[in-house]
Design a protein around this motif. Structure first.
Motif, PDB file in Angstrom:
ATOM      1  N   ILE A  45      46.184  51.995  36.470  1.00 43.71           N
ATOM      2  CA  ILE A  45      44.782  51.946  36.035  1.00 43.71           C
ATOM      3  C   ILE A  45      44.196  50.562  36.309  1.00 43.71           C
ATOM      4  N   LEU A  46      44.955  49.528  35.964  1.00 45.66           N
ATOM      5  CA  LEU A  46      44.454  48.159  36.129  1.00 45.66           C
ATOM      6  C   LEU A  46      44.242  47.789  37.595  1.00 45.66           C
ATOM      7  N   ARG A  47      45.128  48.257  38.461  1.00 43.96           N
ATOM      8  CA  ARG A  47      45.028  47.911  39.882  1.00 43.96           C
ATOM      9  C   ARG A  47      44.052  48.809  40.633  1.00 43.96           C
ATOM     10  N   GLY A  48      43.467  49.761  39.903  1.00 44.09           N
ATOM     11  CA  GLY A  48      42.482  50.632  40.523  1.00 44.09           C
ATOM     12  C   GLY A  48      43.080  51.690  41.429  1.00 44.09           C
ATOM     13  N   ILE A  49      44.389  51.925  41.303  1.00 42.99           N
ATOM     14  CA  ILE A  49      45.047  52.948  42.115  1.00 42.99           C
ATOM     15  C   ILE A  49      44.586  54.334  41.669  1.00 42.99           C
ATOM     16  N   PHE A  50      44.406  54.491  40.354  1.00 40.35           N
ATOM     17  CA  PHE A  50      43.866  55.735  39.819  1.00 40.35           C
ATOM     18  C   PHE A  50      43.093  55.443  38.551  1.00 40.35           C
ATOM     19  N   GLY A  96      39.334  40.320  34.464  1.00 44.04           N
ATOM     20  CA  GLY A  96      38.061  40.610  35.113  1.00 44.04           C
ATOM     21  C   GLY A  96      37.518  41.991  34.832  1.00 44.04           C
ATOM     22  N   LEU A  97      37.955  42.608  33.723  1.00 47.74           N
ATOM     23  CA  LEU A  97      37.512  43.964  33.385  1.00 47.74           C
ATOM     24  C   LEU A  97      36.202  43.974  32.614  1.00 47.74           C
ATOM     25  N   THR A  98      35.847  42.843  32.022  1.00 44.17           N
ATOM     26  CA  THR A  98      34.607  42.749  31.258  1.00 44.17           C
ATOM     27  C   THR A  98      34.154  41.297  31.223  1.00 44.17           C
ATOM     28  N   ALA A  99      32.881  41.096  30.944  1.00 43.19           N
ATOM     29  CA  ALA A  99      32.354  39.727  30.850  1.00 43.19           C
ATOM     30  C   ALA A  99      32.849  39.073  29.568  1.00 43.19           C
ATOM     31  N   ALA A 100      33.010  37.768  29.587  1.00 41.62           N
ATOM     32  CA  ALA A 100      33.449  37.020  28.409  1.00 41.62           C
ATOM     33  C   ALA A 100      32.367  37.044  27.348  1.00 41.62           C
ATOM     34  N   PRO A 101      32.737  37.126  26.065  1.00 44.79           N
ATOM     35  CA  PRO A 101      31.746  37.070  24.993  1.00 44.79           C
ATOM     36  C   PRO A 101      31.146  35.672  24.882  1.00 44.79           C
ATOM     37  N   ALA A 102      30.043  35.552  24.130  1.00 46.47           N
ATOM     38  CA  ALA A 102      29.388  34.269  23.968  1.00 46.47           C
ATOM     39  C   ALA A 102      30.324  33.239  23.360  1.00 46.47           C
ATOM     40  N   ALA A 128      30.068  55.285  23.254  1.00 48.97           N
ATOM     41  CA  ALA A 128      29.386  54.002  23.414  1.00 48.97           C
ATOM     42  C   ALA A 128      28.654  53.919  24.742  1.00 48.97           C
ATOM     43  N   GLY A 129      29.148  54.589  25.758  1.00 48.22           N
ATOM     44  CA  GLY A 129      28.486  54.616  27.052  1.00 48.22           C
ATOM     45  C   GLY A 129      28.739  53.362  27.875  1.00 48.22           C
ATOM     46  N   SER A 130      29.123  53.559  29.135  1.00 52.26           N
ATOM     47  CA  SER A 130      29.320  52.441  30.085  1.00 52.26           C
ATOM     48  C   SER A 130      30.325  51.407  29.586  1.00 52.26           C
ATOM     49  N   VAL A 131      31.343  51.857  28.875  1.00 51.48           N
ATOM     50  CA  VAL A 131      32.404  50.958  28.425  1.00 51.48           C
ATOM     51  C   VAL A 131      33.663  51.274  29.228  1.00 51.48           C
ATOM     52  N   SER A 132      34.212  50.291  29.868  1.00 49.97           N
ATOM     53  CA  SER A 132      35.399  50.495  30.698  1.00 49.97           C
ATOM     54  C   SER A 132      36.602  50.881  29.839  1.00 49.97           C
ATOM     55  N   ILE A 133      37.219  52.017  30.170  1.00 48.70           N
ATOM     56  CA  ILE A 133      38.422  52.427  29.442  1.00 48.70           C
ATOM     57  C   ILE A 133      39.553  51.435  29.683  1.00 48.70           C
ATOM     58  N   ALA A 134      39.643  50.931  30.905  1.00 53.14           N
ATOM     59  CA  ALA A 134      40.679  49.932  31.209  1.00 53.14           C
ATOM     60  C   ALA A 134      40.500  48.687  30.351  1.00 53.14           C
ATOM     61  N   ALA A 135      39.237  48.247  30.158  1.00 50.94           N
ATOM     62  CA  ALA A 135      38.967  47.074  29.322  1.00 50.94           C
ATOM     63  C   ALA A 135      39.356  47.340  27.878  1.00 50.94           C
ATOM     64  N   LEU A 136      39.036  48.526  27.378  1.00 50.05           N
ATOM     65  CA  LEU A 136      39.413  48.887  26.004  1.00 50.05           C
ATOM     66  C   LEU A 136      40.924  48.935  25.855  1.00 50.05           C
ATOM     67  N   PHE A 137      41.598  49.522  26.848  1.00 48.82           N
ATOM     68  CA  PHE A 137      43.058  49.597  26.786  1.00 48.82           C
ATOM     69  C   PHE A 137      43.667  48.196  26.710  1.00 48.82           C
ATOM     70  N   MET A 138      43.218  47.286  27.568  1.00 46.39           N
ATOM     71  CA  MET A 138      43.753  45.925  27.558  1.00 46.39           C
ATOM     72  C   MET A 138      43.407  45.199  26.256  1.00 46.39           C
ATOM     73  N   ALA A 139      42.226  45.482  25.734  1.00 43.17           N
ATOM     74  CA  ALA A 139      41.800  44.834  24.488  1.00 43.17           C
ATOM     75  C   ALA A 139      42.669  45.254  23.310  1.00 43.17           C
ATOM     76  N   GLY A 140      43.310  46.415  23.402  1.00 44.92           N
ATOM     77  CA  GLY A 140      44.108  46.913  22.286  1.00 44.92           C
ATOM     78  C   GLY A 140      45.480  46.298  22.154  1.00 44.92           C
TER      79      GLY A 140
END
Length: 445
Positions: A238-243, A432-438, A170-182
């Motif tokens: 991952i979420l805290r940006g440590i790695f 704060g990993l991704t913008a809110a949807p419409a 998909a390109g430019s999709v945060s893995i952390a955002a996807l992980f939390m979304a799951g």
């Protein structure tokens, strides 16, 4: 017929014919795509272009997470972690009707949340719980169906290898955002299975026979805490940006290996077998990613995504209708194709369409992954279905009938995830990993 259309036709027809002849899907995609490039470019340039695209497909830092998560999952499967997770799961489920079956569901969710593999979860949990269920009189087909139906939760609750593949395509999709979304969709799937299992177990007279005293519960929990901490360490880091997710996957390997040694379930002589198994699994995934990069180049040149988008928009401009059509296509595709190649093929086709009416890449990714997870428990190529039947020592035809109510529950959950963005977007948005949807309430609303 112009050059672009001819190239697209050759690739599509080539893939269909080679798959019908029984070719491995990676070889089918690679050979058909290379043949299509020969129509566009001279032989030397065509081979150079194919090689460059092959390298480009593998040249992703994010993809390095896959071999490490696969290896971590295999170490956990052999390192005694599964038994301790089952103990923790039974604390949650021991007072429910059919407590062992309910334990299987919770354990699949926990193990999947650590290993990222639905097949590994169903295999590990099923093999440990099956003798216990037989001893308490559970029907084999019922036990197998519960194990199979809940297995895919491990592909949705992070970490998830299929989400890593999707983020790359998909390109430019945060893995952390996807992980939390799951998390919420995966838990929704699991809870749906638990509710149905409770009704079925009560009807069959499977009552709970295990009740923990406070001291026994604390002992089980204490034994399981080191294994459960792996989730906190990897996802929290991952979420805290440590790695990064890739670095987190390497940490998961080290952590699980240390636990396996401390539990005295892994010996030095076991490592070559574990490493070889992990390499085989990783090689298949990486090869598919590489050849699909060649295919995406041909698809872009032939404007195949635009043609499909125009065709779907010709049927309807209503986002709800389009999403229902996409769900149907993905459910059908999932029954014949493993999730990885399906993500690689259909993401560049469907993603531009849904972005056109405001659906986020994260929300669409969860919808796609959930659809394809259903395919892992359906014939003719459902990996979790076959693994669960083998572990349960039952025939597929015995299990399918028992699985039908679970399919209904999962489809309802899928529709919720598709049309209620909040179910997948609430956590990544809040963090704060991704913008809110419409709209967080209803797609198209």
């Amino acid at each position: 017929m112009n050059q672009a259309a001819l190239a697209g036709l050759i690739m599509v027809v080539g893939i269909v014919i080679t798959l019908a002849l029984g070719f491995p899907i990676g070889l089918s995609i690679g050979a058909s795509s290379a043949a299509a490039i020969l129509v566009i470019l001279p032989f030397n340039q065509a081979m150079i272009t194919a090689a460059q695209r092959f390298f480009t497909g593998a040249n992703s830092f994010s993809l390095l997470a896959i071999p490490f998560f696969v290896l971590a999952g295999n170490i956990m499967n052999n390192g005694g972690i599964a038994k301790r997770l089952i103990g923790c799961a039974r604390l949650v489920a021991h007072r429910l009707p059919g407590d062992l079956a309910e334990t299987n569901i919770v354990a699949n969710m926990l193990f999947g949340a650590i290993s990222g593999s639905g097949v590994a979860a169903a295999s590990a949990m099923g093999s440990i719980l099956r003798p216990m269920e037989e001893e308490e009189g559970y029907a084999s087909e019922f036990s197998a169906a519960v194990n199979i139906a809940s297995g895919p939760t491990g592909m949705m609750i992070p970490p998830s290898n299929i989400m890593i593949v999707y983020s790359t395509v998909a390109g430019s999709v945060s893995i952390a955002a996807l992980f939390m979304a799951g998390y919420i969709p995966g838990i929704l799937w699991g809870i749906g299975c638990m509710i149905l299992t409770a009704f079925m177990a009560k009807k069959r007279g499977y009552v709970s026979k295990e009740h923990y005293s406070l001291s026994a519960a604390l002992k089980v929990l204490w034994q399981g805490i080191p294994s459960l901490l792996l989730i906190v360490v990897v996802i929290g880091g991952i979420l805290r940006g440590i790695f990064t997710a890739t670095e987190g996957s390497a940490i998961a390997v080290v952590y699980s290996l240390i636990l396996g040694v401390l539990y005295r379930n892994i010996k030095l002589s076991d490592l070559p077998k574990i490493l070889l198994s992990s390499v085989k699994t990783t090689a298949v995934v990486e090869f598919l990613v590489c050849v699909s990069s060649i295919m995406s180049w041909v698809m872009s040149f032939a404007k195949i995504p635009q043609m499909i988008a125009n065709g779907m928009m010709g049927l309807s401009h209503n986002p709800i209708v389009i999403l229902l059509i996409m769900n149907l296509i993905l459910l059908i595709v999932g029954t014949f194709m493993d999730p990885t190649p399906a993500v690689l093929i259909f993401t560049p086709i469907f993603l531009p369409i849904v972005q056109g009416f405001g659906m986020t890449t994260v929300h669409f990714g969860l919808m796609m992954v959930m659809n394809l997870c259903v395919g892992t428990i359906t014939p003719p190529v459902g990996a979790i279905l076959f693994a669960g039947c083998k572990i349960g020592n039952v025939k597929i035809e015995q299990v399918i009938r028992m699985l039908l109510p679970f399919f209904a529950v999962v489809i309802v959950a899928l529709l919720f995830v598709t049309f209620i963005p909040a179910l997948s977007m609430a956590l990544p948005t809040a963090l704060g990993l991704t913008a809110a949807p419409a709209s967080m309430l209803f797609v198209g609303g």
